[in-house]
Design an enzyme around this catalytic site. Structure first.
Site, short mmCIF file in Angstrom:
data_model
loop_
_atom_site.label_atom_id
_atom_site.label_comp_id
_atom_site.label_asym_id
_atom_site.label_seq_id
_atom_site.Cartn_x
_atom_site.Cartn_y
_atom_site.Cartn_z
N PRO A 11 0.82 -1.21 0.00
CA PRO A 11 0.00 0.00 0.00
C PRO A 11 0.85 1.25 0.00
O PRO A 11 1.91 1.31 0.63
CB PRO A 11 -0.81 -0.13 1.29
CG PRO A 11 -0.03 -1.06 2.15
CD PRO A 11 0.62 -2.01 1.21
N GLU A 12 0.41 2.25 -0.74
CA GLU A 12 1.11 3.53 -0.81
C GLU A 12 0.28 4.58 -0.08
O GLU A 12 -0.71 4.26 0.59
CB GLU A 12 1.36 3.89 -2.28
CG GLU A 12 2.18 2.81 -3.00
CD GLU A 12 2.45 3.14 -4.46
OE1 GLU A 12 2.54 4.33 -4.82
OE2 GLU A 12 2.57 2.19 -5.26
#
Length: 286
Positions: free
Chosen positions: A2-3
């Protein structure tokens, strides 16, 4: 992994459902989920019980829960498959449930950490003077942070002997950007991922930073990017920005700008997606 947009979606959900609640009990169901807490599962549970959770915070891809009245925070490592879900207390346990936090109220919900691949986890850390868990004090501000120093970013970008995508993924320079949003911002900027940062003019790097912000804000508006069931918000709902991606994951599909086939190339144990016509590779020095 996840960013920034995916982590921010989770942070907002935790702010709504968990902030201000006092922990009643903690159950650690898998020791690897607290392996970054050296004192172990029993100490983790004992130190967290009775503490009230403040407003969840984020810097880049890092998420933490401050504990009120103490310079201490719970740092969440989501890893490849970690999820923080707010679930009804009577909901069946998930197959990969690793940690459960029960609260001292009658809201009827609890916080669960689920992690299929056990790369993530939760850990307690002292909080530095600027409010960050001490282990992430070196992480730069992210481009959506109001205090992000654009001048310092541009100077550092020009001074680095590296390429533009490496610089975007350097969390000590600018945090929150990962492989997906780097490829998207570079496509919007018409920059090849191997372009040297020393060759970027101030207007060009300003344009790139603007596209980084734009693509992240667009992803935030639709809940982030979910390629499978692992990337969800605290209610278990997937984002759908993957439907709007222009480069990442679109190998052999036509570029939405010029029609050329999007290409994928191996890059630092990952892949880079780019348009060979819009994003010309840099010329090699003779």
């Amino acid at each position: 992994m996840p960013e920034l947009p995916e982590v921010e979606v989770v942070r907002r959900g935790l702010e709504r459902w968990v902030a201000g609640r006092t922990v009643d009990a903690v159950e650690v169901l898998h020791p690897r989920a607290v392996r970054r807490h050296p004192a172990g599962a029993v100490d983790f549970a004992a130190r967290l019980a009775g503490r009230t959770i403040g407003v969840p915070q984020r810097r880049g891809k890092y998420l933490w829960l401050p504990l009120e009245g103490r310079d201490l925070s719970v740092l969440g490592h989501l890893g490849m498959s970690g999820q923080l879900l707010v679930q009804p207390e009577d909901a069946p346990d998930e197959k990969h449930l690793r940690i459960r936090l029960r609260f001292k109220d009658d809201a009827g919900t609890e916080l669960r950490f689920i992690d299929q691949r056990t790369f993530g986890g939760l850990s307690l850390h002292d909080t530095s003077a600027d409010g960050l868990p001490d282990v992430i004090a070196h992480i730069a501000r992210d481009p959506l942070d109001p205090l992000f120093d654009e001048d310092a970013y541009h100077r550092a970008l020009r001074a680095k002997r590296t390429t533009v995508k490496r610089a975007l993924l350097d969390q000590s320079l600018i945090s929150g950007v990962g492989n997906i949003y780097a490829d998207e911002a570079l496509w919007r900027s018409r920059l090849h991922y191997e372009r040297p940062t020393s060759a970027l003019t101030r207007p060009r790097s300003t344009e790139l930073l603007g596209h980084v912000r734009d693509v992240m804000n667009a992803a935030l508006a639709v809940g982030g990017t979910s390629f499978d069931s692992l990337y969800v918000n605290v209610n278990g709902e997937s984002g759908y920005f993957d439907r709007s991606l222009d480069a990442y994951g679109r190998e052999d599909e036509p570029c939405r700008r010029c029609g050329a086939a999007i290409r994928r190339r191996p890059w630092m144990n990952r892949s880079s997606y780019f348009c060979p016509r819009c994003q010309r590779p840099p010329r090699l020095a003779s």
